[in-house]
Design a protein around this motif. Structure first.
Motif, PDB file in Angstrom:
ATOM      1  N   LYS A 173      53.807 -80.484  24.833  1.00 42.78           N
ATOM      2  CA  LYS A 173      53.746 -79.830  23.527  1.00 42.78           C
ATOM      3  C   LYS A 173      55.066 -80.012  22.783  1.00 42.78           C
ATOM      4  O   LYS A 173      55.077 -80.276  21.573  1.00 42.78           O
ATOM      5  N   THR A 224      48.038 -74.105  19.183  1.00 41.67           N
ATOM      6  CA  THR A 224      47.736 -74.538  20.538  1.00 41.67           C
ATOM      7  C   THR A 224      47.294 -75.995  20.548  1.00 41.67           C
ATOM      8  O   THR A 224      46.725 -76.498  19.583  1.00 41.67           O
ATOM      9  N   ILE A 225      47.555 -76.631  21.667  1.00 43.57           N
ATOM     10  CA  ILE A 225      47.149 -78.023  21.832  1.00 43.57           C
ATOM     11  C   ILE A 225      45.645 -78.154  21.707  1.00 43.57           C
ATOM     12  O   ILE A 225      45.132 -79.109  21.115  1.00 43.57           O
TER      13      ILE A 225
END
Lengths: 193, 193
Positions: free
Chosen positions: A59, A37-38
């Motif tokens: 992303k 995840t970012i």
DNA sequence: ACCGTATGCCAACAGGTGTTGACATGCAAT
DNA sequence: ATTGCATGTCAACACCTGTTGGCATACGGT
């Protein structure tokens, strides 16, 4: 117009950009595209998630930047034809053990279409080009490169992703001894057709 | 006590269970573990997402049920030792072309630890057992099986996941001709050590 | 007919996701 | 000193996720 010849002066945020990229590669390699995840990447890089968006857009954009990969295949023309297989396996193993980019790309290619396409490009362009340097039948060049890719990627997949014990436990030199003849035949062997 | 010998009478929900499993395999094979959502699977099976939970407990449980996979390796003892490689590649290709379970497992193994472990089990147990049937050096059996797995999984990875054009376009018979000698050497060749 | 259970749907929860915009702060040039 | 821009933080949005409990319905045995 700056007086000096510096083409693009280094920006102050370059350090941040680099740390984001480093964290992204680690996370993508360890968790794959969707699980990385970012927020987690930003936490690793000790910055705010919104910075990732500002510098890489999305992303997908971050992954595209993090998964830039060059096989760095050496020039094969001076290599004795009988040693091509060995040189190639040895090169690939050395190239991967120290760079997690390929593992990130490998993991992501299973689920992310963009990653799969990039993987296709790398092996279709870089490897096929290398295979084409020594003059074999041009009609067979792509197929030979594909076969080499199948064994090479299978080695990477079983060693770094699935972590199949016998492949993980075998020392690199012994892997080279076993696999080199395979690549050798795929590259220079006569077509079985 | 039912009068007949029927051990467990078929339940009315067996059809639903089966359709869930079928949809799950399709989605897992097409999208991988994380992108294959329970909601999407339930929609494909035309039932409510909560039914998936009732019958399989969790997403992990559903995957465990959907990714049950048997290589169905034939008995190798009657096979002439010189043809082992060809028999194996041919068997694997045939086994996969008609069953998407392996593709689902392959995709999921890249990101899901449970799937990777299952993949390890399949190739460590089933393939190693088959390799052990013809008497080679027991100390080398696991390594030989691992090498076979590396080429076999590399073929599957490049053909079904990455879809590398030269591997996708090559007809199965020709793939067999190229790859059979590789497996043959991994199985019965002398150790290069 | 009745009742227990299996089967199914609906609505909701709590948490996590990528992404966005407003706002502060610092640096560098005018 | 002041302006302009780069850099960074904070809070929030809209959406999707796995998962849960309650409620209707239909079946099968008595």
């Amino acid at each position: 117009m700056t007086p000096s010849a510096q083409p693009t002066q280094p920006r102050r945020s370059d350090a941040t950009r680099a740390s984001i990229l480093r964290a992204a590669r680690e996370r993508f390699a360890a968790d794959g595209y969707e699980r990385a995840t970012i927020r987690a990447i930003a936490a690793d890089a000790q910055i705010d998630p919104s910075m990732v968006m500002r510098y890489y857009g999305s992303k997908e954009g971050l992954f595209a930047a993090a998964a830039e990969f060059d096989l760095r295949l050496p020039d094969l023309t001076p290599v004795p034809p009988a040693q091509l297989g060995e040189v190639l396996v040895r090169h690939f193993l050395a190239r991967w053990e120290g760079d997690e980019t390929l593992v990130a790309l490998l993991r992501a290619a299973s689920t992310n279409p963009g990653a799969a396409e990039r993987m296709r490009g790398i092996f279709a362009d870089q490897l096929t080009a290398a295979v084409a340097t020594f003059g074999t039948d041009p009609a067979l060049t792509a197929r030979r490169a594909g076969l080499v890719a199948s064994q090479i990627l299978g080695l990477a997949f079983t060693r770094y992703i699935v972590r199949l014990p016998p492949i993980v436990d075998t020392p690199p030199d012994e892997l080279v001894s076993w696999i080199a003849p395979t690549l050798q035949r795929y590259l220079t062997g006569t077509s079985p057709g």
